[in-house]
Design a protein around this motif. Sequence first.
Motif, PDB file in Angstrom:
ATOM      1  N   ILE A 126       1.271  -0.938  -0.421  1.00 56.32           N
ATOM      2  CA  ILE A 126      -0.081   0.292  -0.144  1.00 56.32           C
ATOM      3  C   ILE A 126       0.718   0.716   0.197  1.00 56.32           C
ATOM      4  N   ILE A 127       0.346   2.575  -1.114  1.00 59.05           N
ATOM      5  CA  ILE A 127       1.276   3.657  -1.357  1.00 59.05           C
ATOM      6  C   ILE A 127       0.403   4.606  -0.532  1.00 59.05           C
ATOM      7  N   GLY A 128       0.852   5.445   0.267  1.00 60.80           N
ATOM      8  CA  GLY A 128      -0.051   6.487   0.888  1.00 60.80           C
ATOM      9  C   GLY A 128      -0.078   7.807   0.144  1.00 60.80           C
ATOM     10  N   THR A 129      -1.268   8.453   0.119  1.00 58.90           N
ATOM     11  CA  THR A 129      -1.230  10.006  -1.211  1.00 58.90           C
ATOM     12  C   THR A 129       0.121  10.736  -0.872  1.00 58.90           C
ATOM     13  N   GLY A 130       0.706  10.717  -2.091  1.00 58.42           N
ATOM     14  CA  GLY A 130       1.392  11.859  -1.934  1.00 58.42           C
ATOM     15  C   GLY A 130       2.631  11.532  -2.684  1.00 58.42           C
ATOM     16  N   SER A 131       3.149  10.416  -1.860  1.00 57.52           N
ATOM     17  CA  SER A 131       4.243   9.866  -2.293  1.00 57.52           C
ATOM     18  C   SER A 131       4.768   9.581  -3.533  1.00 57.52           C
ATOM     19  N   THR A 132       6.136   9.452  -3.702  1.00 56.37           N
ATOM     20  CA  THR A 132       6.902   9.378  -5.273  1.00 56.37           C
ATOM     21  C   THR A 132       7.765   8.355  -4.728  1.00 56.37           C
ATOM     22  N   ILE A 133       7.948   7.578  -5.847  1.00 60.60           N
ATOM     23  CA  ILE A 133       8.560   5.881  -5.923  1.00 60.60           C
ATOM     24  C   ILE A 133       9.593   5.935  -6.526  1.00 60.60           C
ATOM     25  N   LEU A 134      10.909   6.563  -7.025  1.00 58.83           N
ATOM     26  CA  LEU A 134      12.316   6.811  -7.761  1.00 58.83           C
ATOM     27  C   LEU A 134      12.940   5.461  -8.326  1.00 58.83           C
ATOM     28  N   PRO A 135      12.985   5.715  -9.754  1.00 62.23           N
ATOM     29  CA  PRO A 135      13.517   4.068 -10.302  1.00 62.23           C
ATOM     30  C   PRO A 135      14.217   3.213  -9.859  1.00 62.23           C
ATOM     31  N   SER A 143       5.061  -4.061   1.756  1.00 65.21           N
ATOM     32  CA  SER A 143       6.285  -3.622   2.501  1.00 65.21           C
ATOM     33  C   SER A 143       4.510  -1.767   2.347  1.00 65.21           C
ATOM     34  N   ALA A 144       4.214  -1.370   3.296  1.00 65.28           N
ATOM     35  CA  ALA A 144       3.599  -0.204   3.894  1.00 65.28           C
ATOM     36  C   ALA A 144       4.407   1.364   3.337  1.00 65.28           C
ATOM     37  N   ILE A 145       3.730   2.141   2.804  1.00 61.15           N
ATOM     38  CA  ILE A 145       4.557   3.905   2.549  1.00 61.15           C
ATOM     39  C   ILE A 145       3.443   4.825   2.785  1.00 61.15           C
ATOM     40  N   GLY A 146       4.355   5.186   4.200  1.00 56.70           N
ATOM     41  CA  GLY A 146       3.601   6.530   4.866  1.00 56.70           C
ATOM     42  C   GLY A 146       2.952   7.543   3.351  1.00 56.70           C
ATOM     43  N   ALA A 147       2.515   8.380   3.620  1.00 56.84           N
ATOM     44  CA  ALA A 147       1.644   9.415   2.952  1.00 56.84           C
ATOM     45  C   ALA A 147       3.037  10.186   3.105  1.00 56.84           C
ATOM     46  N   MET A 148       2.714  10.903   1.342  1.00 56.74           N
ATOM     47  CA  MET A 148       3.758  12.076   1.535  1.00 56.74           C
ATOM     48  C   MET A 148       4.966  11.621   1.869  1.00 56.74           C
ATOM     49  N   SER A 149       5.903  10.144   1.121  1.00 56.79           N
ATOM     50  CA  SER A 149       7.344   9.932   1.850  1.00 56.79           C
ATOM     51  C   SER A 149       7.888   9.320  -0.403  1.00 56.79           C
ATOM     52  N   TYR A 158       6.988  -6.897   4.572  1.00 56.33           N
ATOM     53  CA  TYR A 158       6.533  -6.638   5.705  1.00 56.33           C
ATOM     54  C   TYR A 158       6.750  -6.003   6.454  1.00 56.33           C
ATOM     55  N   THR A 159       7.310  -4.129   5.962  1.00 56.10           N
ATOM     56  CA  THR A 159       7.020  -3.185   7.100  1.00 56.10           C
ATOM     57  C   THR A 159       6.777  -2.360   6.633  1.00 56.10           C
ATOM     58  N   ILE A 160       7.108  -0.938   7.897  1.00 58.35           N
ATOM     59  CA  ILE A 160       6.546   0.631   6.644  1.00 58.35           C
ATOM     60  C   ILE A 160       7.206   1.608   6.888  1.00 58.35           C
ATOM     61  N   TRP A 161       7.762   2.412   5.710  1.00 60.00           N
ATOM     62  CA  TRP A 161       8.292   3.041   5.173  1.00 60.00           C
ATOM     63  C   TRP A 161       8.110   4.791   5.471  1.00 60.00           C
ATOM     64  N   ALA A 162       8.284   5.895   6.151  1.00 63.15           N
ATOM     65  CA  ALA A 162       7.627   7.311   5.925  1.00 63.15           C
ATOM     66  C   ALA A 162       9.131   8.098   5.937  1.00 63.15           C
ATOM     67  N   GLY A 163       8.162   9.675   5.358  1.00 64.43           N
ATOM     68  CA  GLY A 163       9.447  10.036   5.346  1.00 64.43           C
ATOM     69  C   GLY A 163      10.033  10.496   4.292  1.00 64.43           C
ATOM     70  N   ILE A 164      10.521  11.360   4.472  1.00 68.68           N
ATOM     71  CA  ILE A 164      11.196  12.124   2.887  1.00 68.68           C
ATOM     72  C   ILE A 164      13.311  12.260   3.448  1.00 68.68           C
ATOM     73  N   PRO A 165      14.138  11.551   2.951  1.00 68.63           N
ATOM     74  CA  PRO A 165      13.262  10.258   1.818  1.00 68.63           C
ATOM     75  C   PRO A 165      13.261   9.373   3.007  1.00 68.63           C
ATOM     76  N   ALA A 166      12.142   8.583   2.826  1.00 67.44           N
ATOM     77  CA  ALA A 166      11.554   7.339   3.819  1.00 67.44           C
ATOM     78  C   ALA A 166      12.209   6.396   4.457  1.00 67.44           C
ATOM     79  N   ILE A 167      12.383   6.031   5.206  1.00 72.00           N
ATOM     80  CA  ILE A 167      13.378   5.604   6.583  1.00 72.00           C
ATOM     81  C   ILE A 167      12.194   4.367   6.682  1.00 72.00           C
ATOM     82  N   TYR A 168      13.225   2.905   7.189  1.00 71.75           N
ATOM     83  CA  TYR A 168      11.760   2.148   8.510  1.00 71.75           C
ATOM     84  C   TYR A 168      11.421   3.035   9.478  1.00 71.75           C
TER      85      TYR A 168
END
Length: 186
Positions: A126-135, A143-149, A158-168
């Motif tokens: 699941i990828i939270g709103t406003g997130s960006t995934i790079l090449p 994996s779960a990606i928090g909003a705006m990551s 099965y880990t949760i990541w968030a932030g800019i840049p995203a961290i575990y």
Amino acid sequence: MESSFYSNREVKRLGFQSIGNNVLISKKASFYGEKNISIGDNVRIDDFCIISGNIKIGSFVHIAAYSSIFAGDSPIVINDFVNISSRVSIYGKSDDYSGESLTSPLIPDKYKNIKDESVIIEKYVIIGTGSTILPGCTLFEGSAIGAMSLITSSTKEYTIWAGIPAIYLKNRKKNLKIFMINLKSQ
């Protein structure tokens, strides 16, 4: 009353490489290179999405409004049971921002240094709103990606990541696999 989604017949006429059953695509979504895009069963693509390039979308995938997926020659693969929230951007291709080359689609390739790498999104992500995934990133199973990551490197299962840049942040529970087994048995 007219639907805001294409009918099954209209979806088949869009020219995708392959198309599954129970696919809902907004008439306001944009596709480029349809012959290089394959879509599985039980997929919904909402308003104002832009999907371009070599892309494989699995089954039970939702791509929410205003999301964009841009692949180059290397594929972007979105596996089963993935949820992409609104305003998510996934890039398989990107300019070099170092200043050692020019940028812009209007510049001839010989003056650019394009990064063109696969992006793999495994099952149950699941990828939270406003997130960006790079090449070059792989979002491993669950994996779960928090909003705006901002995802600049691959995740772990099965880990949760968030932030800019995203961290575990922490591990994610695996209960959702039980629901999937129940869903398939219906």
